[in-house]
Design a protein around this motif. Sequence first.
Motif, short mmCIF file in Angstrom:
data_model
loop_
_atom_site.label_atom_id
_atom_site.label_comp_id
_atom_site.label_asym_id
_atom_site.label_seq_id
_atom_site.Cartn_x
_atom_site.Cartn_y
_atom_site.Cartn_z
N ASP A 113 0.84 -1.21 0.00
CA ASP A 113 0.00 0.00 0.00
C ASP A 113 0.87 1.25 0.00
N HIS A 114 1.88 1.28 0.88
CA HIS A 114 2.74 2.45 1.01
C HIS A 114 3.55 2.69 -0.27
N VAL A 115 4.21 1.64 -0.76
CA VAL A 115 5.07 1.80 -1.94
C VAL A 115 4.24 2.18 -3.17
N HIS A 116 3.06 1.57 -3.31
CA HIS A 116 2.17 1.92 -4.43
C HIS A 116 1.81 3.40 -4.38
N TYR A 117 1.51 3.89 -3.19
CA TYR A 117 1.17 5.31 -3.02
C TYR A 117 2.35 6.19 -3.41
N VAL A 118 3.54 5.83 -2.93
CA VAL A 118 4.74 6.62 -3.22
C VAL A 118 5.02 6.65 -4.72
N VAL A 119 4.97 5.49 -5.36
CA VAL A 119 5.27 5.41 -6.79
C VAL A 119 4.25 6.20 -7.61
N GLU A 120 2.98 6.11 -7.24
CA GLU A 120 1.95 6.88 -7.95
C GLU A 120 2.22 8.37 -7.85
N ARG A 121 2.59 8.83 -6.65
CA ARG A 121 2.86 10.26 -6.46
C ARG A 121 4.11 10.68 -7.23
N LEU A 122 5.13 9.85 -7.25
CA LEU A 122 6.34 10.17 -8.00
C LEU A 122 6.04 10.27 -9.48
N ASP A 123 5.19 9.38 -9.98
CA ASP A 123 4.80 9.42 -11.40
C ASP A 123 4.03 10.70 -11.73
N GLN A 124 3.39 11.29 -10.72
CA GLN A 124 2.66 12.54 -10.91
C GLN A 124 3.54 13.76 -10.62
N GLY A 125 4.81 13.49 -10.31
CA GLY A 125 5.74 14.58 -10.01
C GLY A 125 5.60 15.14 -8.61
N ILE A 126 4.99 14.36 -7.72
CA ILE A 126 4.77 14.81 -6.35
C ILE A 126 5.73 14.07 -5.42
N ARG A 127 6.49 14.81 -4.64
CA ARG A 127 7.43 14.21 -3.68
C ARG A 127 6.84 14.33 -2.28
N ILE A 128 6.69 13.19 -1.60
CA ILE A 128 6.13 13.19 -0.25
C ILE A 128 7.19 13.72 0.72
N PRO A 129 6.86 14.76 1.51
CA PRO A 129 7.86 15.29 2.45
C PRO A 129 8.31 14.21 3.45
N GLY A 130 9.59 14.21 3.75
CA GLY A 130 10.12 13.24 4.71
C GLY A 130 11.28 13.85 5.48
N THR A 131 11.86 13.06 6.34
CA THR A 131 12.99 13.52 7.13
C THR A 131 13.91 12.34 7.39
N SER A 132 15.17 12.63 7.69
CA SER A 132 16.14 11.55 7.89
C SER A 132 15.94 10.84 9.23
N MET A 133 15.44 11.55 10.25
CA MET A 133 15.18 10.97 11.57
C MET A 133 16.37 10.14 12.08
N PRO A 134 17.51 10.75 12.33
CA PRO A 134 18.69 9.99 12.77
C PRO A 134 18.48 9.25 14.08
N GLU A 135 17.52 9.69 14.89
CA GLU A 135 17.26 9.00 16.15
C GLU A 135 16.86 7.54 15.94
N LEU A 136 16.21 7.27 14.81
CA LEU A 136 15.77 5.90 14.54
C LEU A 136 16.94 4.93 14.46
N ARG A 137 18.04 5.38 13.83
CA ARG A 137 19.21 4.51 13.68
C ARG A 137 19.79 4.13 15.02
N ILE A 138 19.65 5.00 16.00
CA ILE A 138 20.21 4.74 17.33
C ILE A 138 19.25 3.89 18.16
N LEU A 139 17.97 4.24 18.12
CA LEU A 139 16.99 3.54 18.94
C LEU A 139 16.65 2.15 18.40
N HIS A 140 16.64 2.03 17.07
CA HIS A 140 16.22 0.77 16.45
C HIS A 140 17.18 0.40 15.33
N PRO A 141 18.41 0.07 15.66
CA PRO A 141 19.42 -0.17 14.61
C PRO A 141 19.10 -1.35 13.70
N ASP A 142 18.56 -2.44 14.25
CA ASP A 142 18.26 -3.61 13.42
C ASP A 142 17.16 -3.31 12.42
#
Length: 302
Positions: free
Chosen positions: A110-139
Amino acid sequence: MPGAGDVPLPPGGVHKLLNNNVVVSIDADGRERVLMGRGIGFQLKHDGRIDLAKVEKTFVLDQATDTAHARKLLTDAPYTLVQAVLHAVDEAERELGRDLGRRFPLAVIDHVHYVVERLDQGIRIPGTSMPELRILHPDESRVAEHMAASIAASLGRELPPEEGVFLTMHLLNATRDEPNGTAALLFRRVQHVVRTVETGLGTTLDTDSADYARFILHVRFLLQRLVDRTMLASGDSSFFEFAKQRYPRSFGIAEAVKAYVLAATSSTLTDEEVLYLIVHVERIATSMGRGDAGGDPSAPVL
């Protein structure tokens, strides 16, 4: 997500065609099994039979809401995308050494389909790198990055770099033995504490530093102690009073964190918890030349 050889398929069961690559079969217990494989629906359309040798994946849908959602999703999404996600999910399960459940593949499709559809329409979904995730949940972060790369390679296209973040959150929902959304809530609170510290110091923290990593882990366990009602406590207030006087800026930041925690959780941090916040904030501040110790990294911090 077992293969066709892993799940007994009822001979002559009721079949429902979703498209040429996805078919629904009703088993002896009345449960709907989604069967996926390139072209398995083509023969069904003509003679009403499924060539089981063509079935690549099958999974059970136990709830009516799942059934309706899965049918629409698997009908709308290109089968190349479905294959790419299922392959990445298989790799993720091998890396983590656990079954990610029947809802996880659908959520990622569902998520990837949504992302690909938006990219095909020239729409980029805002995101962030969230470096805390790499520390809290490395695996989970590592596996999510591998999933994003695998899906992109299978589709032969680039995906936004922040896809690793979104897939990490999906993995956390699938792997944490806690109420849905708990990991995300904890993560948002950690982020808020980080922003409070950055505001107090008037700078952006170095997310690659060891001091930052130690601080993030400390905050994560502090918040967990609040949930478990096991906050640190001491009958000796001398160290706390010393830190309060010696490091006024870090103390002020720790007090701002205490105020946020109270507003967010209705729990009051003990002086001992505030003391350790002061220590971590002062270490970070000193390493960045902004500490109450005058910017000297060799100056003692408690």
